[in-house]
Design an enzyme around this catalytic site. Structure first.
Site, short mmCIF file in Angstrom:
data_model
loop_
_atom_site.label_atom_id
_atom_site.label_comp_id
_atom_site.label_asym_id
_atom_site.label_seq_id
_atom_site.Cartn_x
_atom_site.Cartn_y
_atom_site.Cartn_z
N GLY A 10 0.82 -1.22 0.08
CA GLY A 10 0.09 -0.02 0.01
C GLY A 10 0.72 1.23 0.11
NE ARG A 13 -4.83 5.63 -1.86
CZ ARG A 13 -5.80 5.51 -1.04
NH1 ARG A 13 -5.72 6.40 -0.19
NH2 ARG A 13 -6.47 4.52 -0.76
CG ASP A 61 -6.76 -7.24 -2.87
OD1 ASP A 61 -6.41 -7.59 -1.39
OD2 ASP A 61 -8.02 -6.97 -3.13
CB VAL A 62 -2.36 -7.32 0.82
CG1 VAL A 62 -1.12 -6.30 0.46
CG2 VAL A 62 -3.33 -6.36 1.54
CE1 TYR A 153 -7.15 1.08 10.80
CE2 TYR A 153 -7.16 2.09 12.73
CZ TYR A 153 -6.42 1.82 11.64
OH TYR A 153 -5.31 2.62 11.23
CB ALA A 155 -10.82 -6.25 16.59
CE LYS A 157 -4.06 -0.70 11.21
NZ LYS A 157 -3.15 -1.22 10.13
P1 NAP Z 1 -4.64 5.63 3.13
O1 NAP Z 1 -4.10 6.89 2.86
O2 NAP Z 1 -6.06 5.36 3.27
O3 NAP Z 1 -4.07 4.63 2.25
C1 NAP Z 1 -4.12 3.43 2.32
C2 NAP Z 1 -3.11 2.40 1.56
O4 NAP Z 1 -3.64 1.10 1.49
C3 NAP Z 1 -3.24 2.53 -0.03
O5 NAP Z 1 -1.95 2.88 -0.57
C4 NAP Z 1 -4.09 1.52 -0.62
O6 NAP Z 1 -3.85 1.20 -1.94
C5 NAP Z 1 -3.63 0.29 0.47
N1 NAP Z 1 -4.40 -0.69 0.53
C6 NAP Z 1 -5.57 -0.78 1.18
N2 NAP Z 1 -6.21 -2.11 0.80
C7 NAP Z 1 -5.30 -2.78 0.05
C8 NAP Z 1 -5.43 -4.05 -0.18
N3 NAP Z 1 -6.23 -4.84 -0.17
N4 NAP Z 1 -4.25 -4.30 -0.97
C9 NAP Z 1 -3.22 -3.69 -1.30
N5 NAP Z 1 -3.10 -2.38 -0.89
C10 NAP Z 1 -4.34 -1.79 -0.02
O7 NAP Z 1 -4.18 5.17 4.51
P2 NAP Z 1 -2.64 5.62 5.55
O8 NAP Z 1 -3.15 6.67 6.49
O9 NAP Z 1 -1.50 5.90 4.79
O10 NAP Z 1 -2.50 4.29 6.51
C11 NAP Z 1 -1.62 3.61 6.01
C12 NAP Z 1 -1.39 2.39 7.14
O11 NAP Z 1 -1.11 3.18 8.50
C13 NAP Z 1 -2.71 1.66 7.50
O12 NAP Z 1 -2.21 0.24 7.80
C14 NAP Z 1 -3.23 2.34 8.56
O13 NAP Z 1 -4.19 1.51 9.28
C15 NAP Z 1 -2.38 2.94 9.43
N6 NAP Z 1 -2.51 3.96 10.34
C16 NAP Z 1 -3.01 5.12 9.74
C17 NAP Z 1 -3.19 6.32 10.47
C18 NAP Z 1 -3.62 7.70 10.25
O14 NAP Z 1 -3.96 8.36 10.85
N7 NAP Z 1 -3.50 7.94 8.82
C19 NAP Z 1 -2.89 6.12 12.04
C20 NAP Z 1 -2.59 5.01 12.45
C21 NAP Z 1 -2.15 3.68 11.61
P3 NAP Z 1 -4.33 1.56 -3.10
O15 NAP Z 1 -4.82 3.07 -2.96
O16 NAP Z 1 -3.57 1.24 -4.53
O17 NAP Z 1 -5.98 1.05 -3.34
#
Ligand code: NAP
Length: 245
Positions: A10, A13, A61-62, A153, A155, A157
């Protein structure tokens, strides 16, 4: 990171993109995994190449085991076995628990936890055999604290904590490590659905008085991915501005 090969799920972005570009700037070969953001994945590869690094975009897709196996083949063809796997791909489907559908529960568990299972198993031998192999799972402060409307989510994480500690024990029989990074609220698309007033309330409770930038998280992942972290394993590193102080 010179010559080390890193797969970041992922990473077209958001936080994953930040991690991929950070590792690329440090000299790693990077596999930029994406599911739907093809154009953004291509841009991430170009950015890494512009900084003198090497990268490929790999669609998978993971949750799709065969697609993840095909991504491993692409990685091997381009760079050889992976030294580092960063399980970053994640999604949310927020709703109060009483209204949560089985589909909302299952889809979030399937991507955040199931995707980590598939990618870790497919790349396990690579990480095990690497001289300084690293598994890094991106969890969340929500896995520790819970969050209203995010039972699914939270659960998934918090499941990553037990998963990581167990894999750390198993990988320790070789010389590789497994750790979690638990970001706080980070400026990405994932926060777009959170109302401004809620974000203001969140920031008011963060001792460092700001949301995280993707680079805050990427820098910690960069340390864990490097040879400097050889003796750190089974840990959860919080990157949350002091939210739990
Ligand atoms: P985001 O901007 O929504 O991006 C999500 C990413 O996950 C995208 O690159 C998307 O790929 C990819 N993805 C989703 N489902 C997928 C699948 N089935 N197979 C492959 N790729 C998939 O999210 P983010 O904020 O960067 O989050 C990244 C990680 O950090 C996540 O694990 C999230 O839970 C964690 N996190 C985020 C926050 C926050 O506040 N933002 C806080 C704590 C933890 P595509 O665009 O190509 O579909």
């Amino acid at each position: 990171m010179e010559g080390r090969t890193c797969v970041v799920t992922g990473s077209a972005r958001g936080i994953g993109r930040g991690i991929a570009e950070h590792l690329g700037r440090k000299g790693a070969n990077v596999v930029v995994n994406y599911r739907s953001s093809e154009e953004a994945a291509r841009e991430a590869v170009e950015t890494i190449e512009d900084h003198g690094g090497r990268a490929i975009a790999a669609r998978a897709d993971v949750t799709d085991r065969e697609a993840v196996e095909a991504m491993r083949e692409r990685c091997h063809e381009a760079f050889g076995p992976a030294d580092v796997l960063v399980n970053n791909a994640g999604m949310t489907a927020d709703t109060q628990f009483v209204e949560m559908s089985p589909e909302e529960w299952e889809s979030v568990l399937e991507v955040n936890l199931g995707g980590t299972f598939h990618c870790t198993q497919v790349f396990y031998d690579d990480v095990w055999n690497a001289p300084e192999g690293r598994l890094i799972n991106i969890s969340s402060v929500v896995g520790k604290q819970g969050n209203f409307g995010q039972a699914n989510y939270a659960a998934a994480k918090s499941g990553l904590f037990g998963f990581t500690r167990t894999i750390a024990l198993e990988l320790a029989q070789g010389s590789s490590t497994a750790n979690c990074v638990a970001p706080g609220f980070t400026k990405t698309d994932m926060l777009e659905s959170v109302p401004e007033t809620v974000l203001e309330r969140i920031v008011a409770e963060i001792p460092l008085e700001r949301l995280a930038e993707v680079e805050d998280v990427a820098a910690v992942v960069g340390f864990l991915a490097s040879e400097d972290s050889s003796y750190v394993t089974g840990e959860v590193i919080d990157v949350n501005g002091g939210m739990d102080l």
